[in-house]
Motif scaffolding. Structure first.
Motif, PDB file in Angstrom:
ATOM      1  N   GLY A   1       0.848  -1.180   0.000  1.00  0.00           N
ATOM      2  CA  GLY A   1       0.000   0.000   0.000  1.00  0.00           C
ATOM      3  C   GLY A   1       0.892   1.241   0.000  1.00  0.00           C
ATOM      4  N   PHE A   2       0.245   2.406  -0.097  1.00  0.00           N
ATOM      5  CA  PHE A   2       1.008   3.668  -0.158  1.00  0.00           C
ATOM      6  C   PHE A   2       1.935   3.823   1.053  1.00  0.00           C
ATOM      7  N   ASP A   3       1.392   3.575   2.273  1.00  0.00           N
ATOM      8  CA  ASP A   3       2.182   3.826   3.491  1.00  0.00           C
ATOM      9  C   ASP A   3       3.415   2.931   3.566  1.00  0.00           C
ATOM     10  N   GLU A   4       3.226   1.654   3.214  1.00  0.00           N
ATOM     11  CA  GLU A   4       4.365   0.726   3.276  1.00  0.00           C
ATOM     12  C   GLU A   4       5.413   1.095   2.216  1.00  0.00           C
ATOM     13  N   ALA A   5       4.916   1.470   1.030  1.00  0.00           N
ATOM     14  CA  ALA A   5       5.850   1.863  -0.047  1.00  0.00           C
ATOM     15  C   ALA A   5       6.642   3.106   0.371  1.00  0.00           C
ATOM     16  N   LEU A   6       5.950   4.044   1.042  1.00  0.00           N
ATOM     17  CA  LEU A   6       6.634   5.272   1.479  1.00  0.00           C
ATOM     18  C   LEU A   6       7.671   4.957   2.551  1.00  0.00           C
ATOM     19  N   SER A   7       7.291   4.116   3.529  1.00  0.00           N
ATOM     20  CA  SER A   7       8.268   3.844   4.592  1.00  0.00           C
ATOM     21  C   SER A   7       9.452   3.047   4.042  1.00  0.00           C
ATOM     22  N   THR A   8       9.217   2.207   3.037  1.00  0.00           N
ATOM     23  CA  THR A   8      10.341   1.492   2.403  1.00  0.00           C
ATOM     24  C   THR A   8      11.256   2.501   1.704  1.00  0.00           C
ATOM     25  N   ALA A   9      10.660   3.450   0.987  1.00  0.00           N
ATOM     26  CA  ALA A   9      11.460   4.469   0.283  1.00  0.00           C
ATOM     27  C   ALA A   9      12.247   5.313   1.290  1.00  0.00           C
ATOM     28  N   GLN A  10      11.635   5.580   2.444  1.00  0.00           N
ATOM     29  CA  GLN A  10      12.334   6.373   3.469  1.00  0.00           C
ATOM     30  C   GLN A  10      13.479   5.565   4.069  1.00  0.00           C
ATOM     31  N   ARG A  11      13.214   4.277   4.319  1.00  0.00           N
ATOM     32  CA  ARG A  11      14.248   3.421   4.906  1.00  0.00           C
ATOM     33  C   ARG A  11      15.469   3.328   3.984  1.00  0.00           C
ATOM     34  N   LEU A  12      15.219   3.294   2.663  1.00  0.00           N
ATOM     35  CA  LEU A  12      16.320   3.161   1.709  1.00  0.00           C
ATOM     36  C   LEU A  12      16.966   4.507   1.357  1.00  0.00           C
ATOM     37  N   GLY A  13      16.448   5.590   1.972  1.00  0.00           N
ATOM     38  CA  GLY A  13      17.069   6.907   1.762  1.00  0.00           C
ATOM     39  C   GLY A  13      16.605   7.606   0.496  1.00  0.00           C
ATOM     40  N   TYR A  14      15.557   7.093  -0.169  1.00  0.00           N
ATOM     41  CA  TYR A  14      15.049   7.768  -1.367  1.00  0.00           C
ATOM     42  C   TYR A  14      14.126   8.924  -0.980  1.00  0.00           C
ATOM     43  N   ALA A  15      13.226   8.660  -0.031  1.00  0.00           N
ATOM     44  CA  ALA A  15      12.254   9.690   0.357  1.00  0.00           C
ATOM     45  C   ALA A  15      12.736  10.400   1.622  1.00  0.00           C
ATOM     46  N   GLU A  16      12.465  11.694   1.693  1.00  0.00           N
ATOM     47  CA  GLU A  16      12.798  12.486   2.879  1.00  0.00           C
ATOM     48  C   GLU A  16      11.824  12.145   4.000  1.00  0.00           C
ATOM     49  N   ARG A  17      12.192  12.586   5.228  1.00  0.00           N
ATOM     50  CA  ARG A  17      11.258  12.367   6.340  1.00  0.00           C
ATOM     51  C   ARG A  17       9.950  13.107   6.055  1.00  0.00           C
ATOM     52  N   ASP A  18      10.058  14.344   5.517  1.00  0.00           N
ATOM     53  CA  ASP A  18       8.866  15.028   5.008  1.00  0.00           C
ATOM     54  C   ASP A  18       8.829  14.769   3.496  1.00  0.00           C
ATOM     55  N   PRO A  19       7.974  13.837   3.058  1.00  0.00           N
ATOM     56  CA  PRO A  19       8.047  13.379   1.663  1.00  0.00           C
ATOM     57  C   PRO A  19       7.235  14.219   0.693  1.00  0.00           C
ATOM     58  N   SER A  20       6.706  15.340   1.171  1.00  0.00           N
ATOM     59  CA  SER A  20       5.734  16.095   0.387  1.00  0.00           C
ATOM     60  C   SER A  20       6.241  16.497  -1.005  1.00  0.00           C
ATOM     61  N   ALA A  21       7.494  16.973  -1.094  1.00  0.00           N
ATOM     62  CA  ALA A  21       7.997  17.437  -2.405  1.00  0.00           C
ATOM     63  C   ALA A  21       7.913  16.330  -3.441  1.00  0.00           C
ATOM     64  N   ASP A  22       8.147  15.104  -3.013  1.00  0.00           N
ATOM     65  CA  ASP A  22       8.074  13.983  -3.953  1.00  0.00           C
ATOM     66  C   ASP A  22       6.633  13.502  -4.137  1.00  0.00           C
ATOM     67  N   VAL A  23       5.969  13.097  -3.046  1.00  0.00           N
ATOM     68  CA  VAL A  23       4.678  12.402  -3.211  1.00  0.00           C
ATOM     69  C   VAL A  23       3.544  13.341  -3.626  1.00  0.00           C
ATOM     70  N   ASP A  24       3.691  14.634  -3.348  1.00  0.00           N
ATOM     71  CA  ASP A  24       2.638  15.568  -3.779  1.00  0.00           C
ATOM     72  C   ASP A  24       2.929  16.184  -5.153  1.00  0.00           C
ATOM     73  N   GLY A  25       4.011  15.750  -5.780  1.00  0.00           N
ATOM     74  CA  GLY A  25       4.269  16.128  -7.176  1.00  0.00           C
ATOM     75  C   GLY A  25       5.038  17.423  -7.379  1.00  0.00           C
ATOM     76  N   HIS A  26       5.467  18.113  -6.280  1.00  0.00           N
ATOM     77  CA  HIS A  26       6.131  19.419  -6.462  1.00  0.00           C
ATOM     78  C   HIS A  26       7.484  19.292  -7.174  1.00  0.00           C
ATOM     79  N   ASP A  27       8.218  18.232  -6.849  1.00  0.00           N
ATOM     80  CA  ASP A  27       9.524  18.020  -7.490  1.00  0.00           C
ATOM     81  C   ASP A  27       9.341  17.782  -9.004  1.00  0.00           C
ATOM     82  N   ALA A  28       8.383  16.932  -9.348  1.00  0.00           N
ATOM     83  CA  ALA A  28       8.114  16.680 -10.776  1.00  0.00           C
ATOM     84  C   ALA A  28       7.618  17.952 -11.452  1.00  0.00           C
ATOM     85  N   CYS A  29       6.851  18.754 -10.722  1.00  0.00           N
ATOM     86  CA  CYS A  29       6.339  20.022 -11.258  1.00  0.00           C
ATOM     87  C   CYS A  29       7.490  20.950 -11.643  1.00  0.00           C
TER      88      CYS A  29
END
Ligand code: HSE
Length: 421
Positions: A170-198
């Protein structure tokens, strides 16, 4: 001999120094003359490096050093990067950056300043990390009219969506996996809310069409709403879900530019771009589709693009590169609701049969989606392609029988928005 400097010694900045010393001979040969790393700007101390002696906490050490001709800004963010870059360009220093926030917000102004002062402002690393995309777009594809650009521009969300599709997370597990591997920041908003892609599609659109597109002008939706059921319905449609930055010029001279999850059919080259990889599909009227694929983030891939830009600046100390775009305009980007798209719709429907009948009446031909054990109270379908305003009105008219839970566009087999219906 040319002096160079690095502002910021984080992941990218330390990668720039590492790559410079690792491949120094080759880099100097490519640049055409010897290079000396004269300053690294950072507030922190790094006492145990081979180049610890060049660290400074004072920006003025770089600004006022006449031996420095090329500066890499790899601090990120607008403050103080914007002010520093402006001042460097104004005293005639060439600047390269990986800072997409800076380029997306201030690119036209900084390119104008660089032109005024006869220097270069280059930012290949700001989109797609180590993937060459800006230079090919500005130079190799320059003879084309670019009809459309579609990109998987964010590695973190692509990794998460891959986990959701391949491993049923699910979304939450995928996010925590990405955070554990250092891909996602602790505040993941720039990535998951699309601002970085924007920010990245703003840079691509500005370069492709010659006028600045600001992040605030771009309708941006992220992947927080993607549920396991969406994944299963998409799979039933022979498709995956990708976060896509898209831009296309309309015949009326106004630009389409959006970031949104999209249903991408398995036959599209974008569908097979998985994990942290990025891909940018550029459609030219002469070339047809050209796709750029690779690592869109990471220390050395990003440093590779930064150092190549520094080499290019050294090679062109007294010549200007062609990279340029004008300031933007308030009504340059068209209202996203006027865009035509087929839509994926997942909705709550108490009376499944009655709701489906009403959907068919409103939309005409729709493609129903189903999978074993799909929730009985849900309905999912793909509409024919039509303007978004029209689609929204139809969904509104069905509000007594249907409560939309997720709605996003379909990206067709060749990357367009044609219907799967
Ligand atoms: N957070 C970004 C990504 C890093 O995941 O793609 C590169 O811009």
């Amino acid at each position: 001999m040319q002096g160079i400097a690095i502002m910021g010694h984080g992941v990218v900045g330390s990668g720039v120094a590492e790559l410079f010393f690792q491949n120094r001979d080759r880099i100097e040969r490519g640049a055409g003359e010897p290079l000396e790393l004269r300053h690294v700007l950072d507030l922190r101390a790094f006492p145990n490096l081979a180049y610890s002696d060049v660290f400074t906490t004072q920006f003025e050490d770089i600004l006022n050093d006449p031996a420095v001709s090329v500066v890499a800004e790899v601090m990120g963010g607008l403050k103080p990067a914007y002010d520093y870059v402006k001042r460097l360009l104004c005293v005639g220093k060439h600047v390269v950056t990986s800072n997409k926030e800076l380029v997306a917000a201030k690119g036209a102004e900084l390119l104008g300043l660089a032109r005024e002062h006869g220097v270069n402002f280059l930012f290949e690393a700001s989109v797609g990390g180590g993937i060459p995309i800006l230079r090919p777009l500005a130079q190799c594809l320059a003879a084309n009219t670019i009809t459309e650009i579609l990109g998987i521009l964010n590695g973190t969300t692509n990794f998460m969506l891959t986990k959701m599709f391949r491993e049923g997370m699910g979304f939450d597990e995928a996010l925590s996996t990405a955070q554990r591997l250092g891909y996602a920041e602790r505040d993941p908003s720039a990535d998951v809310d699309g601002h970085d892609a924007c920010r990245k599609i703003c840079i691509l659109a500005s370069l492709a069409y010659g006028r600045h597109v600001y992040p605030a002008q771009v309708h941006t939706a992220g992947i927080r709403t993607i549920a396991k059921t969406d994944v299963l319905y998409a799979a039933a449609a022979g498709a995956v879900i990708k976060l896509i930055g898209r831009t296309a010029m309309q015949p009326n001279g106004r630009l389409q530019c959006t970031v949104s999850p999209m249903l991408v059919t398995n036959s599209s080259p974008l569908a097979t771009v998985d994990d942290v990889f990025n891909a940018i599909l550029v459609r030219g009227d002469a070339t047809g589709d050209v796709m750029f694929y690779g690592r869109g983030a990471g220390k050395l891939p990003t440093a590779s693009a930064v150092v190549a830009d520094m080499m290019d600046c050294v090679k062109h100390l007294h010549a200007r590169k062609t990279l340029f775009w004008e300031e933007g305009e308030a009504d340059y980007v068209a209202d996203w609701r006027q865009q035509t798209a087929a839509l994926y719709v997942r909705a709550k429907a108490a009376d499944h049969e009655a709701a489906f009948g009403a959907v068919e009446q409103a939309f005409g031909c729709v493609r129903p989606l189903d999978y074993p054990e799909a929730p009985a109270h849900e309905l999912a379908f793909i509409t024919p392609a039509a303007p978004r305003t029209e689609q929204e009105e139809k969904l509104q008219s069905l509000s007594t029988v249907l409560e939309p839970l997720n709605v996003f566009p379909v990206c067709g087999s060749t990357g367009g928005t044609e219907s799967l219906c």
